[in-house]
Design an enzyme around this catalytic site. Sequence first.
Site, mmCIF file in Angstrom:
data_model
loop_
_atom_site.group_PDB
_atom_site.id
_atom_site.type_symbol
_atom_site.label_atom_id
_atom_site.label_comp_id
_atom_site.label_asym_id
_atom_site.label_seq_id
_atom_site.Cartn_x
_atom_site.Cartn_y
_atom_site.Cartn_z
ATOM 1 N N HIS A 201 -74.139 -29.660 -28.566
ATOM 2 C CA HIS A 201 -74.690 -28.314 -28.689
ATOM 3 C C HIS A 201 -76.080 -28.167 -28.100
ATOM 4 O O HIS A 201 -76.582 -27.073 -27.998
ATOM 5 C CB HIS A 201 -74.725 -27.880 -30.159
ATOM 6 C CG HIS A 201 -75.833 -28.531 -30.936
ATOM 7 N ND1 HIS A 201 -75.839 -29.869 -31.215
ATOM 8 C CD2 HIS A 201 -76.982 -28.041 -31.453
ATOM 9 C CE1 HIS A 201 -76.937 -30.167 -31.897
ATOM 10 N NE2 HIS A 201 -77.653 -29.078 -32.053
HETATM 11 N N1 UDP Z 1 -71.276 -29.677 -38.391
HETATM 12 C C1 UDP Z 1 -70.304 -28.949 -39.063
HETATM 13 N N2 UDP Z 1 -69.243 -28.453 -38.333
HETATM 14 C C2 UDP Z 1 -69.097 -28.659 -36.990
HETATM 15 C C3 UDP Z 1 -70.098 -29.401 -36.322
HETATM 16 C C4 UDP Z 1 -71.182 -29.891 -37.050
HETATM 17 O O1 UDP Z 1 -70.388 -28.769 -40.278
HETATM 18 O O2 UDP Z 1 -68.130 -28.173 -36.413
HETATM 19 C C5 UDP Z 1 -72.411 -30.172 -39.171
HETATM 20 C C6 UDP Z 1 -72.736 -31.640 -38.972
HETATM 21 O O3 UDP Z 1 -71.985 -32.457 -39.828
HETATM 22 C C7 UDP Z 1 -74.235 -31.692 -39.271
HETATM 23 C C8 UDP Z 1 -74.704 -30.340 -38.788
HETATM 24 O O4 UDP Z 1 -73.566 -29.481 -38.742
HETATM 25 O O5 UDP Z 1 -74.507 -31.798 -40.644
HETATM 26 C C9 UDP Z 1 -75.306 -30.505 -37.431
HETATM 27 O O6 UDP Z 1 -75.679 -29.328 -36.951
HETATM 28 P P1 UDP Z 1 -76.154 -29.216 -35.448
HETATM 29 O O7 UDP Z 1 -75.454 -30.254 -34.635
HETATM 30 O O8 UDP Z 1 -75.985 -27.776 -35.098
HETATM 31 O O9 UDP Z 1 -77.725 -29.495 -35.514
HETATM 32 P P2 UDP Z 1 -78.668 -30.766 -35.556
HETATM 33 O O10 UDP Z 1 -78.143 -31.754 -36.519
HETATM 34 O O11 UDP Z 1 -78.758 -31.326 -34.175
HETATM 35 O O12 UDP Z 1 -79.993 -30.201 -36.013
#
Ligand code: UDP
Length: 350
Positions: A201
């Site tokens: 993402h």
């Molecule tokens: N996540 C989720 N569903 C999905 C993809 C990711 O619940 O389809 C969760 C994942 O387990 C994690 C969070 O969303 O806890 C990550 O969010 P993201 O990748 O948007 O942001 P980052 O962690 O990089 O801040």
Amino acid sequence: MHIATIVGARPQFIKAAAISRVLRQRHREVLVHTGQHYDVRMSAVFFQELNIPLPDINLEVGSASHGAQTGTMLAKIEAVLLDERPDWVLVYGDTNSTLSGALAAAKLHIPVAHVEAGLRSFNRAMPEEINRVLTDHVSNLLLCPSQTAVDNLAREGITQGVILVGDVRADVLRLAVDRADPEILRRLQVKPSSYALATVHRAENTDNSARLLNIYIDRSFSTADAGHFPCSSTYFPSNYNSWMETTGYVKLIEPVGYLDMVTLMRNARVILTDSGGVQKEAYWLGIPCVTLRDETEWIETVTFGWNVLVGTEPERIVAAANRPLPTTPRPTLYGDGFAAERCVAALERS
Ligand code: UDP
């Protein structure tokens, strides 16, 4: 105390699930959703599943360029804060919602508490890095998930109000593991340990079509078709589906709720990701991780051998995904799953 919490993006809803629960037992919280993520699959589903109180205020800012989005949020959050006059503003992580919340509060002389303070990739081309650095520098209480984060702040001259609390995502995972059921595996018709799970993402990957195509399509996952890839299929829960195609080995699925994500992660053979949260969740669940970036804020997962940084070179991705299961120890990292209590206690002492 009266706390205004600012959230706007998926990882912030997940973190708020841990803190709001504890906060509301003893204090008054007004939950402000900026509307940065507004798709039901990226927003509402988390509030329902994780029992997060519904936002008291939705600013409905939506998508826009970074400057326009941050500016609109700044103005709208300022109006809310003038109205609410909270004792603290609580912000999470590194999104435009984080920076606007922190800046709006700082300009009104309202103290700011930053959850997930001190993280650095040292890559200023990432919008997240700009958001984190600026937010940390206007925060009064810096709630850090790791000693590395505390040390990063010290190197920037920030030592006042810095507290090592651990990672609130460990709290959320601890509470979710028992609630996640295997139904999604049946729905996708996959067996445990037979698939790779991938999420992408970050702008550095999604904004660059060459990198995107490199990651997604022929040159990496489907060339792994040669029988070297350990998994029968690779699943992408993604909101960037318009860029991608389902192929024999790459199955695109809609973004899933957190409980389904936990099931998909804990049963994967390997996880490929550019998400910060997913790197840690892979570590906590004991699943080998391949990080599709050149650097990480969660360097300890790499140090202990459970995570490998590969950028987006197909050969490196496939080699890392094929590596044998790590036999190195997996010590507790980023706290014990009770960080939310420490965050609220720190607010109460400050
Ligand atoms: N996540 C989720 N569903 C999905 C993809 C990711 O619940 O389809 C969760 C994942 O387990 C994690 C969070 O969303 O806890 C990550 O969010 P993201 O990748 O948007 O942001 P980052 O962690 O990089 O801040």
